[in-house]
Motif scaffolding. Structure first.
Motif, PDB file in Angstrom:
ATOM      1  N   PRO A 144       0.816  -1.187   0.000  1.00  0.00           N
ATOM      2  CA  PRO A 144       0.000   0.000   0.000  1.00  0.00           C
ATOM      3  C   PRO A 144       0.852   1.239   0.000  1.00  0.00           C
ATOM      4  N   SER A 145       0.334   2.303  -0.594  1.00  0.00           N
ATOM      5  CA  SER A 145       1.119   3.523  -0.732  1.00  0.00           C
ATOM      6  C   SER A 145       1.314   4.230   0.573  1.00  0.00           C
ATOM      7  N   GLU A 199      -3.361 -13.352  10.258  1.00  0.00           N
ATOM      8  CA  GLU A 199      -4.453 -12.384  10.168  1.00  0.00           C
ATOM      9  C   GLU A 199      -5.506 -12.593  11.250  1.00  0.00           C
ATOM     10  N   SER A 200      -5.674 -13.826  11.693  1.00  0.00           N
ATOM     11  CA  SER A 200      -6.641 -14.094  12.759  1.00  0.00           C
ATOM     12  C   SER A 200      -6.121 -13.669  14.127  1.00  0.00           C
ATOM     13  N   GLY A 201      -4.805 -13.401  14.212  1.00  0.00           N
ATOM     14  CA  GLY A 201      -4.202 -13.037  15.492  1.00  0.00           C
ATOM     15  C   GLY A 201      -3.637 -14.214  16.233  1.00  0.00           C
ATOM     16  N   GLU A 202      -3.737 -15.414  15.661  1.00  0.00           N
ATOM     17  CA  GLU A 202      -3.181 -16.595  16.331  1.00  0.00           C
ATOM     18  C   GLU A 202      -1.668 -16.477  16.454  1.00  0.00           C
ATOM     19  N   ASP A 237       4.201  -1.959  13.099  1.00  0.00           N
ATOM     20  CA  ASP A 237       3.422  -1.324  12.033  1.00  0.00           C
ATOM     21  C   ASP A 237       2.621  -2.346  11.240  1.00  0.00           C
ATOM     22  N   MET A 238       3.056  -3.593  11.277  1.00  0.00           N
ATOM     23  CA  MET A 238       2.354  -4.671  10.567  1.00  0.00           C
ATOM     24  C   MET A 238       1.347  -5.370  11.471  1.00  0.00           C
ATOM     25  N   GLN A 253      -4.417  -5.643   5.771  1.00  0.00           N
ATOM     26  CA  GLN A 253      -4.376  -4.520   4.843  1.00  0.00           C
ATOM     27  C   GLN A 253      -3.158  -4.609   3.922  1.00  0.00           C
ATOM     28  N   LEU A 254      -2.058  -5.100   4.446  1.00  0.00           N
ATOM     29  CA  LEU A 254      -0.863  -5.255   3.629  1.00  0.00           C
ATOM     30  C   LEU A 254      -1.074  -6.292   2.523  1.00  0.00           C
TER      31      LEU A 254
END
Length: 481
Positions: free
Chosen positions: A8-9, A73-76, A99-100, A37-38
């Motif tokens: 992403p920009s 992505e699920s946070g696992e 940041d990620m 989002q990345l």
């Protein structure tokens, strides 16, 4: 050399940390919105493939698949192991794990024995050898183990692959000289080139040069191997030449000009034998740069013009723009303002045509920041200190954080231009920033530039900001021996 992977920009807001219990059943996991989002529009499988490609670019081995992406992505998985962290930093330059959307490692693992195993929360479940062999190693600064494993030793063509990929495999023994070379060996040489460029971008040349010469020797041994396919032979020729240029650049940037000249000549000879116009243009480009730095400006002009001749049929305006800047640097060294201005104008016109599919891979560093930085060097050589400082300031501001070495270089350039232009306090401030950057970047060339600035500021030592910089610079030089 920044990763070519899309991102992403704008930097997304990091996701909030997961609940303390996380995936161990003692608390809930919070989805990692920042990492999602990345990924963007790519499917989990497509993104996993991009992760594996990025890992190969920097010599890591991770068995990333769609399930792993889903767990992140699920946070696992709240914190990646060190191998994955290096890959993600490569894919998204300038972003920290937080940041990620990741949680700091000490939060997930604690500061006791578990923090000493060198892995992240997902460590045992990846295919990374880096994550599997950490054992009881204490945590090191980021990428230190990449540097240690950058170039391994070995005695055969197979060892070139180990050296370039940084794989944790023992060197193998075999009779002298490789007997046969195929796709794997050609890929290994190409990977060694990418590895050197990545490490140089982030850390500078000092400390890398000696380790890089062995893969280079092995790559040239491969040129005598039996190859069944012409395409493989061509890749080996091109790869060996590019590796010679990369190793030559490490010599160049660490002040070993004679070694650099030898490596560049070797690459040029390889290009001529192979009839490789792209490699020839690159070799002349580097030779022009070296000649300028070595105080041979007329040779720099001739080499840059020869490079432009070789590159005419390559359909890359960006390459021609860089070569025009190399020519401008030679003219500036000769004090020929009119010729320098003409070359600078040609460079900007060509640059304005934009990037193209034919742009060489090695030119990943050449963006607007580099354009500004190289013009700053030309203006400085012509004695236009104020204009030089303006271009250097823009170069620093525009530079991608991935190119840590170039940020340090252009900050040092700015310090010198400000000192020569009669702004000692501003020069001292830029010098301080350069010293901060040199904690991570090792470049004899940048240190020499900063030493010249310190000498210029010596007569302003009565001014507190200048005195502080001079004292710190003297201490740094003493520590370096």
């Amino acid at each position: 050399m920044a990763s070519s992977h899309a991102s992403p920009s704008s930097c997304p807001e990091p996701a909030a940390p997961a609940a303390p219990g996380g995936p161990d059943g003692k608390g809930g996991s919070r989805p990692n919105a920042a990492f999602r989002q990345l990924r963007g529009a790519r499917s989990p499988a497509e993104f996993a493939a991009a992760v594996r490609r990025a890992a190969r670019e920097i010599g890591e081995q991770v068995s990333c698949d769609a399930r792993y992406i889903g767990r992140v992505e699920s946070g696992e998985i709240r914190c990646p192991n060190y191998a994955y962290e290096r890959v993600f930093r490569h894919m998204f330059p300038g972003r920290e794990p937080e940041d990620m959307g990741f949680v700091p490692r000490e939060v997930v693992r604690g500061r006791g024995a578990r923090a000493r195993d060198g892995g992240g929360e997902d460590g045992p479940r990846t295919g990374s050898r880096a994550g599997q062999r950490s054992g009881n190693r204490t945590e090191q600064p980021k990428e230190s183990d990449v540097l240690r494993r950058a170039f391994m030793t070995g005695g055969t063509a197979a060892a070139v692959a180990a050296a370039s990929l940084g794989a944790a495999v023992p060197a193998v023994s075999a009779p002298r000289g490789p007997r046969r070379a195929g796709e794997a060996e050609a890929s290994a040489v190409e990977q060694a080139v990418r590895r050197i460029r990545l490490l140089d971008d982030r850390h500078g040349a000092d400390g890398l040069y000696r380790r890089a010469t062995r893969p280079l020797r092995l790559a040239y041994e491969l040129l005598d191997a039996d190859t069944r396919r012409r395409s493989v032979a061509d890749r080996l020729q091109s790869g060996a030449g590019e590796l010679a240029l990369s190793v030559g650049w490490l010599a160049h940037d660490s002040g070993r000009f004679a070694d650099a000249r030898s490596h560049y000549a070797e690459a040029l000879a390889t290009a001529r034998v192979a009839g490789d116009a792209a490699l020839e243009a690159h070799a002349f480009c580097n030779a022009a740069f070296l000649a300028r730095d070595a105080g041979r400006p007329r040779e720099a002009v001739r080499a840059a013009q020869a490079a432009q001749g070789a590159a005419k049929g390559l359909a890359s305006p960006r390459l021609l723009s860089l070569l025009a800047l190399r020519e401008a640097g030679g003219w500036a060294g000769l004090g020929d303002r009119a010729a320098c201005e003409a070359a600078l104008l040609r460079a900007r016109t060509l640059f304005g045509r934009g990037p193209g599919d034919a742009d060489p891979e090695w030119m990943s560093f050449f963006g607007e920041a580099e354009l500004e930085g190289l013009e700053a060097q030309c203006r400085s050589a012509l004695g236009d200190w104020a204009r030089a400082a303006g271009h250097a300031r823009r170069a620093v501001g525009l530079q991608d954080p991935h190119f840590a070495r170039n940020i340090a270089l252009f900050t040092a350039q700015l310090a010198g231009d400000l000192a020569r232009g009669g702004e000692p306090e501003a020069a001292a401030a830029a010098g301080e920033r350069t010293l901060d950057l040199l904690a991570e970047v090792r470049s004899a060339r940048i240190r020499m530039m900063l030493a010249a600035t310190a000498r210029l500021l010596g007569r302003h030592g009565g001014e507190p900001p200048v005195a502080a910089f001079l004292e710190r610079h003297a201490e740094e030089r003493k520590n370096l021996g």
